[in-house]
Each structure stands twice: as C-alpha cells, then as structure tokens.
Motif scaffolding. Structure first.
Motif: not given
Length: 167
Positions: A113-142
């Motif tokens: 549960g993240i709730g209103e904890d801004v630090f945990r929300q920041g952690q979630m966004r950080g993990y999501a950003m890292a995930l997107m960076g890894i995934v998008l760099s590994a994919l072929t996009l057309e």
C-alpha cells in the motif's frame, strides 16, 4: 476530471482476455507457461521469462497456449512524458525479456500500500521509469501504420480521454 489511477499491478493465473483497448500502458511478464498476445492484428508468443508490452489505444488480447502465471502492470503513459511520442506514434514489434526484480519490487510496493507516502510513490515511479527504459531500449519500434478506420478511432480516443467531461 477523471482521477488518475497511476499503477495497477497484480499476479494473475491464465492471462487470456477478450479484445480490449484502453489508455494505459500494459506490461505482462510471463512467470510460467505460455500465451499469445494479439496486437493490432499481429501475434506474438510470450513464454516464461518474456514480456508483452501494449501501448495506449491499441487493440489487443491474449490467448492461453498453456496454463500460465504472470504479473500484469497497467500504468498511465502520463508517468513517462519522455516516452510519450513513442507510445502514441509507434508500435512495439515483439515482446522482450526482462529481469523480474523491478516488477517484483513494484508488486511488493503495491501490496504494501503506497497511500499518500510521497517517498514510496517516488520509489514506484523510479522503478517504473527504469522498467520503461529497459523495455523500450530492448524493443524494435516501428512507426504506427494503421488503416483509416483504426486511425479515426485512435484520434477519437485521444480527443475523448482528456475532454470527456465537456459538453
């Protein structure tokens, strides 16, 4: 305005689904078994250790090839303004393998549960950003090549999403 639910992440058994379309990014990580993702008329097998990525407003569905377990993440593309043009103007051509710890940590944060904890929300966004960076760099996009009907529907969805409360 519609309240934004930033992240929805959960474990699932048998990912099979009906055809659907939505504004969120969708990542499905296959823990075991196999499924096929159908995106914009193309089919891609997703086996254990593989990832399927669906961009916003692109019709897709899954069929179960075998019993399978997976982690399904839905998140707002607005979380990643750096990648916005790719989400709405390109099509991912194939699923990509991914190291699972990022998804596991996001799932753990969600279950705690993240709730209103801004630090945990920041952690979630950080993990999501890292995930997107890894995934998008590994994919072929057309560039997204849609038929006129799909293009019209996509334009309608892009207009309606931010303006649905207006007359």
């Amino acid at each position: 305005k519609r309240p934004a639910k930033t992240y929805s992440i959960r474990r699932r058994h048998n990912i099979g689904s009906r055809p659907n379309i939505h504004r969120e990014l969708e990542l499905a990580y296959m823990l075991s078994g196999q499924a096929t993702v159908h995106v914009q008329g193309k089919e891609y097998p997703v086996t254990a250790g593989g990832l399927a990525l669906g961009f916003p407003n692109q019709a897709h569905f899954y069929t179960n090839d075998t019993e399978n377990d997976n982690i399904l993440l839905l998140c707002s593309p607005d979380e990643f303004p750096e990648f916005h043009a790719a989400f709405f103007q390109q099509l991912p051509l194939c699923p990509a393998g991914l190291v699972v710890p990022l998804l596991e940590r996001m799932l753990s944060l969600s279950e705690e549960g993240i709730g209103e904890d801004v630090f945990r929300q920041g952690q979630m966004r950080g993990y999501a950003m890292a995930l997107m960076g890894i995934v998008l760099s590994a994919l072929t996009l057309e560039p997204f090549q849609a038929d006129p009907l799909s293009t019209t529907i996509q334009r309608l969805l892009l207009y309606c999403d931010p303006n649905y409360t207006e007359p």
